[in-house]
Structures are given as structure tokens and as C-alpha cells.
Write a protein that holds these residues in place. Structure first.
Motif, mmCIF file in Angstrom:
data_model
loop_
_atom_site.group_PDB
_atom_site.id
_atom_site.type_symbol
_atom_site.label_atom_id
_atom_site.label_comp_id
_atom_site.label_asym_id
_atom_site.label_seq_id
_atom_site.Cartn_x
_atom_site.Cartn_y
_atom_site.Cartn_z
ATOM 1 N N LEU B 33 0.864 -1.170 0.000
ATOM 2 C CA LEU B 33 0.000 0.000 0.000
ATOM 3 C C LEU B 33 0.903 1.222 0.000
ATOM 4 O O LEU B 33 1.874 1.282 0.766
ATOM 5 N N PHE B 34 0.598 2.168 -0.851
ATOM 6 C CA PHE B 34 1.479 3.299 -1.086
ATOM 7 C C PHE B 34 0.759 4.616 -0.816
ATOM 8 O O PHE B 34 -0.405 4.778 -1.159
ATOM 9 N N PHE B 46 6.494 10.290 -3.833
ATOM 10 C CA PHE B 46 6.396 9.131 -2.951
ATOM 11 C C PHE B 46 6.590 9.511 -1.486
ATOM 12 O O PHE B 46 7.497 10.287 -1.150
ATOM 13 N N LEU B 47 5.721 8.952 -0.634
ATOM 14 C CA LEU B 47 5.837 9.170 0.798
ATOM 15 C C LEU B 47 6.187 7.867 1.533
ATOM 16 O O LEU B 47 7.211 7.777 2.193
ATOM 17 N N PHE B 48 5.292 6.873 1.450
ATOM 18 C CA PHE B 48 5.469 5.638 2.215
ATOM 19 C C PHE B 48 5.019 4.417 1.428
ATOM 20 O O PHE B 48 4.136 4.512 0.588
ATOM 21 N N GLU B 58 6.944 6.714 9.616
ATOM 22 C CA GLU B 58 6.858 8.133 9.915
ATOM 23 C C GLU B 58 7.855 8.929 9.101
ATOM 24 O O GLU B 58 8.948 8.448 8.765
ATOM 25 N N LYS B 59 7.440 10.169 8.810
ATOM 26 C CA LYS B 59 8.324 11.087 8.111
ATOM 27 C C LYS B 59 7.885 12.491 8.473
ATOM 28 O O LYS B 59 6.799 12.922 8.080
ATOM 29 N N GLU B 60 8.707 13.153 9.243
ATOM 30 C CA GLU B 60 8.404 14.509 9.710
ATOM 31 C C GLU B 60 7.044 14.527 10.406
ATOM 32 O O GLU B 60 6.836 13.848 11.391
ATOM 33 N N ARG B 61 6.086 15.283 9.886
ATOM 34 C CA ARG B 61 4.779 15.406 10.546
ATOM 35 C C ARG B 61 3.800 14.329 10.108
ATOM 36 O O ARG B 61 2.642 14.336 10.521
ATOM 37 N N LEU B 62 4.217 13.418 9.264
ATOM 38 C CA LEU B 62 3.335 12.390 8.721
ATOM 39 C C LEU B 62 3.633 11.019 9.312
ATOM 40 O O LEU B 62 4.784 10.646 9.502
#
Lengths: 116, 110
Positions: B33-34, B46-48, B58-62
Motif C-alpha cells: 500500500l502506497f 512518494f511518501l510511504f 513516519e516522516k516529519e509530521r506524517l
């Protein structure tokens, strides 16, 4: 490492014409996928190429075709353009190991096509 | 057929007001799942990637979480620069393509 690049960025065509879009994947990425994005339908999968072979195809008419070259660069062609083909066309590349299913896809900036 | 539904369609937050975006999915065996972020006129960023229920990234505020039926993207103390459309996509075991949701358009007001 350079990202996915797409050319041209913008294109204006008239109905009935044909168009070719180009995509250069991230270095080392062997899978290239193409998507169409419109406000009404969102992101829709067109096709995926790996090692110069189309591995998967979405539900688009035969007017949409593509190919991949030995250096993994890919082109997408749309023949007999229709007004409804106006969209953002996105290319994405991914790293595939030993022919396995592709994983995370990294997108280019897209080509904005306007059909008049 | 694989399906992805994102909610809400649009979300307006004040700066610093935390919230969550939802992505419900049905897939015959989840390969991944992306989550992506897309700014107007640009390609998705792209985030996760999440692979199995219970996984979190997690990445910064996300922060993205995954269950067997849905994923959440939690945004903590958002800033105006977090304004974008957030897209969720799934890849099933039986295909090579990704099925995208319609996205959540997030606006963070200063």
C-alpha cells in the motif's frame, strides 16, 4: 540521482492527430508504467513495460500504445486523438529485481496534453 | 477487482490542527500500500510503502498506519506547506499495476 524525466512537458494537438510522449526512468530502474490523470477519473493505469516487453495493460483502447527501449527509456503513443484524451500523462519507474513484481513507483512531472 | 476509497474528499485544517486521512481498500492479497503527495500540476511524490497489517512509518509530521482493510495517514501539527492532494494506492499479488484512490485534497490555513 536524477529523477524520472518526461518530455515534452506541455503539448497542444487537434482531434485526429497523433502524439508521442517520452519518459526516461531513474538510472537502474527497469520497469516503466504509464498513467492517465484527469479530474473526473483520477489516476488510471495505462500499461507497464519491463525489459522491452509489455507486462500489464489497463482498460484503454488500442489507440494507446507504448514501447520500451533497451536503455529502459519508454515512449507512449496516442493515435487519432479525441477531446477526451486531454489529461496529464504520468510516467513512473521502479526497481525490479530478478523479474519480480515491481515495488515502489517514482513518478515524473508528467506531460500535460490538451486536445482541441 | 481491487478497489481503493479515500475519505474525506477534501479537508481544511488550521495550522497546528492534527487530523487523519483514511484509505479503505479491497484487494486479493496485498503486495503493498502506497501513499503519495501531489502538488497541483506536478507528478505524485512518494511518501510511504506499507506491506503488512500493523506496520507504521513516519516522516516529519506524517505517520502512516496499516490494517487489513484500511490505512491512515496521520498529520501532526500541519503547516501550510503540507497543503496538497494525498493519494493512496494498492498493489495486489496478482497484478503489476497500482490501483489509486481519488485522493484527499488537504488545505492547511495559517
Amino acid at each position: 540521482k536524477a529523477g524520472v524525466t518526461q518530455t515534452p512537458r506541455y503539448l497542444i494537438k487537434t482531434r485526429g492527430q497523433q502524439v508521442t510522449l517520452s519518459c526516461s526512468p531513474i538510472s537502474g530502474h527497469r520497469s516503466v508504467s504509464w498513467y492517465q490523470q484527469t479530474p473526473g477519473q483520477g489516476l488510471q493505469f495505462l500499461f507497464e513495460y519491463f525489459s522491452e516487453t509489455q507486462r500489464n495493460k489497463g482498460n484503454f483502447p488500442g489507440r494507446f500504445s507504448g514501447r520500451q527501449f533497451s536503455n529502459s527509456r519508454s515512449e507512449m503513443n496516442v493515435s487519432t486523438l479525441e477531446l477526451g484524451d486531454s489529461a496529464l500523462y504520468l510516467c513512473a519507474s521502479s526497481l525490479v529485481v530478478r523479474g519480480a513484481f515491481q515495488e515502489t513507483q517514482y513518478f515524473g512531472p508528467g506531460t500535460r496534453l490538451l486536445v482541441l | 477487482e481491487d478497489q481503493v476509497t479515500q475519505s474525506p474528499e477534501a479537508l481544511r485544517l488550521q495550522e497546528g490542527e492534527s487530523s487523519s486521512l483514511n484509505c479503505s481498500y479491497t484487494v486479493s492479497g496485498l503486495r503493498g500500500l502506497f501513499w503519495y503527495r501531489q502538488d497541483p500540476g506536478k507528478g505524485p511524490e512518494f511518501l510511504f510503502t506499507l506491506y503488512s497489517a500493523g506496520e507504521e512509518k513516519e516522516k516529519e509530521r506524517l505517520k502512516a498506519t496499516l490494517t487489513k482493510k484500511e490505512s491512515f495517514l496521520h498529520i501532526t501539527a500541519p503547516k501550510p506547506e503540507d497543503s496538497a492532494t494525498y493519494l493512496c494506492a494498492v498493489q495486489g499479488l496478482n497484478n503489476n499495476d497500482m490501483r489509486f484512490g481519488a485522493g484527499t485534497r488537504l488545505t492547511v490555513k495559517p
